[in-house]
Design a protein around this motif. Structure first.
Motif, PDB file in Angstrom:
ATOM      1  N   ASP A 397      -5.407  -3.001   1.469  1.00 48.68           N
ATOM      2  CA  ASP A 397      -6.273  -3.652   2.438  1.00 48.68           C
ATOM      3  C   ASP A 397      -5.763  -5.073   2.653  1.00 48.68           C
ATOM      4  OD1 ASP A 397      -8.304  -4.728   3.981  1.00 48.68           O
ATOM      5  OD2 ASP A 397      -9.887  -3.679   2.898  1.00 48.68           O
ATOM      6  N   ARG A 399      -7.242  -7.583   3.674  1.00 44.86           N
ATOM      7  CA  ARG A 399      -8.197  -8.609   3.208  1.00 44.86           C
ATOM      8  C   ARG A 399      -7.918  -8.987   1.763  1.00 44.86           C
ATOM      9  NH1 ARG A 399     -13.774  -5.739   4.607  1.00 44.86           N
ATOM     10  NH2 ARG A 399     -12.721  -4.186   3.315  1.00 44.86           N
ATOM     11  N   HIS A 425     -14.212 -10.525   7.098  1.00 45.21           N
ATOM     12  CA  HIS A 425     -13.890  -9.492   8.081  1.00 45.21           C
ATOM     13  C   HIS A 425     -14.717  -8.265   7.732  1.00 45.21           C
ATOM     14  CE1 HIS A 425     -11.455  -7.905  11.303  1.00 45.21           C
ATOM     15  NE2 HIS A 425     -11.201  -6.810  10.588  1.00 45.21           N
ATOM     16  N   ALA A 429      -8.910  -3.513   6.742  1.00 42.31           N
ATOM     17  CA  ALA A 429      -7.716  -3.676   7.580  1.00 42.31           C
ATOM     18  C   ALA A 429      -6.552  -3.042   6.837  1.00 42.31           C
ATOM     19  CB  ALA A 429      -7.454  -5.152   7.867  1.00 42.31           C
ATOM     20  N   VAL A 463      -8.166 -12.053   9.083  1.00 37.65           N
ATOM     21  CA  VAL A 463      -7.599 -10.927   9.839  1.00 37.65           C
ATOM     22  C   VAL A 463      -7.724 -11.248  11.326  1.00 37.65           C
ATOM     23  CG1 VAL A 463      -7.783  -8.462  10.325  1.00 37.65           C
ATOM     24  CG2 VAL A 463      -8.192  -9.305   8.011  1.00 37.65           C
ATOM     25  N   ALA A 472      -5.076  -3.754  18.801  1.00 38.40           N
ATOM     26  CA  ALA A 472      -5.227  -2.799  17.708  1.00 38.40           C
ATOM     27  C   ALA A 472      -4.073  -1.799  17.689  1.00 38.40           C
ATOM     28  CB  ALA A 472      -6.564  -2.063  17.832  1.00 38.40           C
ATOM     29  N   VAL A 476      -2.007  -4.483  12.432  1.00 39.93           N
ATOM     30  CA  VAL A 476      -2.955  -5.414  11.806  1.00 39.93           C
ATOM     31  C   VAL A 476      -2.350  -6.808  11.829  1.00 39.93           C
ATOM     32  CG1 VAL A 476      -4.215  -5.981   9.707  1.00 39.93           C
ATOM     33  CG2 VAL A 476      -3.896  -3.587  10.372  1.00 39.93           C
TER      34      VAL A 476
END
Length: 583
Positions: A397, A399, A425, A429, A463, A472, A476
């Motif tokens: 992830d 994050r 966020h 992600a 993010v 998108a 990312v």
């Protein structure tokens, strides 16, 4: 085999193939034209035969056939000459068109006999007596009917034509009248009836299969001298151009094509080999180290493009050589001063001019660590650019990456009075990559941001959102934004150059090694991503790292090939970030 010989062989092969193909196509075309011409001639003959027969049947005479002949000559493009067996009715389309008649061609004449035959009667053949009885009237009446039709034709009156039960033409005047103008249809006399009956008596006693032929012979005998007589039709003229293929012109054409191909091959090989020789000499000089060697490159063909490609390669080699020399000079410059300081202190300690204290040892140790960091950064950059960095990829992830980087830098940033924050966020992600290497790249960006942010400033990690320009579909995005001094626009293109620093006054202790940003860019590029930067002087800078979305999970039955690691490198501590201005 030399290039010239190969080129000549290729062109000669093409020439021979082209000549053979041309000859084959020509022969095929001529054959098709001959066949089409023969079909057209047969069609013309059918049209001429039918039109002349129709005229004879419709008028009962050949009078007025000149108009038909003139129309047929214009329609078919044929020279037509007709003549009956007695030499009468000799007409020529050349004379009708006002030209001198040409000698007739060698083709045999076409015979057109429009006289009716009783054998053409419809339906089954009756018994001989009934057949004879049925034939008496038509045989006796036909000569009178033909004479009436001829009179009408001479008077310019179009007769009406019907056929009786035996298929014999019956002529009447307009409206079916038997008298028109000065023409009158006369009935056969008693003597004519008797003569026909006497002639047909011999057909009563013959077998049924011979009766029809017997009656037909009587009909021809009694009517053969009346009505339109057979015609011979001559088509074409002696000087008509026919379709033919002569050998001599074909051979001369083939030799001409072959000679032109050989001459073209010689000229082409000469034109091609001249720039090839220049390229060979230039490549030899380039291989001997003359990087300033270039070749003339003109034209839009393959040779011109080859010359331009060679010049681009030479420019690239020269630029690479300059970068290598600059890199060596930069490394020497970066290491000379600190190593000189270390040597000076060590010699002073050795000579007893400087007292060894814990503070001095700590300073020397810190200086050695800085030099070690420069060397480590150089090794990482060399491995990254050579594609030899080890990557252990996994799903993670983004994050978590941001949180780990922020935690690693908060202590040092706090001493500088800079706040390091991670923006929340709401959703995961996901990315696929090496966590340690991605943290290393982000740490270089964060450390660079902290150094360029004054006390009381802030560095924010988050993010990317759509407002940051990251779609998108692109993957990312990870944003590192600071509120520091910013970078002037003219310096942005040099941001990822080796040993480049935005602030020339900063040294290695305050500005990093100058290698962090090139390393970060290479790591991100190895993950299939990109780094972009936006900056505004006095307001801060934002680095955006865009990483591709992780691949879709494989089906459970799909085979998995384990990652084959490249040459291992020395471990890099994630909590000891590298980098600096432009680093």
């Amino acid at each position: 085999m030399s290039f010239r010989v190969r080129l000549m062989a290729l062109l000669m092969l093409i020439a021979v193939a082209a000549t053979a193909a041309t000859a084959w196509l020509t022969l095929r075309q001529v054959s098709r034209q001959v066949q089409e011409s023969a079909e057209a001639d047969r069609a013309d003959i059918r049209v001429i035969d039918q039109r002349l027969r129709d005229h004879a049947v419709r008028h009962g005479t050949w009078d007025g056939v000149s108009n038909v002949l003139r129309s047929l000559a214009a329609e078919t493009g044929q020279r037509i000459r007709i003549q009956d067996e007695t030499g009468g009715h000799a007409l020529d389309s050349d004379a009708l068109a006002g030209r001198v008649p040409r000698p007739a061609g060698a083709a045999p004449p076409i015979l057109i006999d429009p006289r009716p035959r009783l054998t053409d009667r419809p339906g089954p053949v009756p018994v001989p007596r009934a057949l004879v009885k049925q034939s008496i009237g038509p045989i006796a009446a036909y000569p009178r009917s033909i004479a009436f039709a001829e009179c009408l034709a001479r008077s310019g009156i179009e007769p009406e034509v019907t056929r009786d039960d035996l298929g014999i033409p019956v002529y009447r005047g307009p409206g079916g009248s038997e008298q028109s103008g000065s023409c009158t249809l006369r009935e056969p006399s008693e003597g004519e009836w008797k003569a026909v009956i006497d002639a047909l008596q011999m057909c009563v006693e013959v077998p049924l299969d011979e009766a029809s032929a017997c009656v037909d012979r009587v009909f021809v005998t009694r009517t053969g001298t009346v009505g339109p007589q057979p015609l011979r039709v001559f088509l074409g003229a002696l000087d008509d151009a026919g379709l033919m293929v002569e050998r001599k012109p074909a051979v001369l054409a083939a030799l001409g094509v072959a000679g032109a191909a050989v001459l073209g091959a010689l000229l082409l090989s000469r034109a091609v080999l001249r720039p090839v020789k220049a390229l060979t000499a230039a490549a030899r000089s380039l291989g001997e180290g003359e990087l300033a060697q270039r070749v003339p490159a003109s034209g839009s063909d393959e040779i011109g493009e080859l010359g331009r490609s060679f010049n681009r390669m030479a420019d690239s080699l020269a630029a690479s050589e300059r970068r290598q020399q600059q890199l060596i000079g930069d490394i020497a410059h970066e290491l000379r001063t600190p190593l000189g300081n270390l040597r000076g202190y060590l010699e002073a300690i050795q000579d007893g001019f400087v007292e060894v204290t814990p503070e001095l040892l700590a300073s020397l140790h810190e200086e050695a660590l800085l030099q070690q960091r420069v060397v480590d950064d150089l090794q990482d950059l060399a491995l990254a650019e050579a594609g030899a960095l080890t990557y252990h990829r996994s799903d993670l992830d983004a994050r978590d990456l941001l949180t780990a980087c922020a935690t690693a830098h908060r202590a040092l940033a706090g001493e500088a009075g800079v706040a390091v924050e991670v923006a929340a966020h709401p959703v995961p992600a996901p990315v696929h990559g090496d966590p340690a290497r991605l943290r290393q790249a982000l740490s270089n960006l964060v450390g660079n941001a902290v150094r360029h942010t004054g006390r009381g400033g802030r560095v924010t990690l988050r993010v990317a959102r759509p407002a940051d320009g990251v779609d998108a579909a692109d993957g990312v995005g990870l944003v590192v934004r600071d509120t520091g001094s910013g970078i002037p626009p003219e310096q942005l293109p040099h941001l990822f150059d080796r040993f480049w620093r935005a602030d020339g006054a900063r040294g290695r202790t305050t500005g990093g090694s100058g290698l962090g940003l090139p390393i970060a860019r290479q790591i991100v590029a190895d993950h299939g991503g990109t780094i972009t930067v936006t900056s505004e002087v006095g307001r801060g800078t934002a680095f955006t790292v865009t990483l591709p979305a992780p691949p879709a999970p494989r089906p459970p039955h799909a085979s998995h090939t384990p990652h084959k690691p490249s040459t291992p490198t020395a471990p890099t501590a994630p909590t000891a970030p590298t980098g600096g201005d432009g680093s």
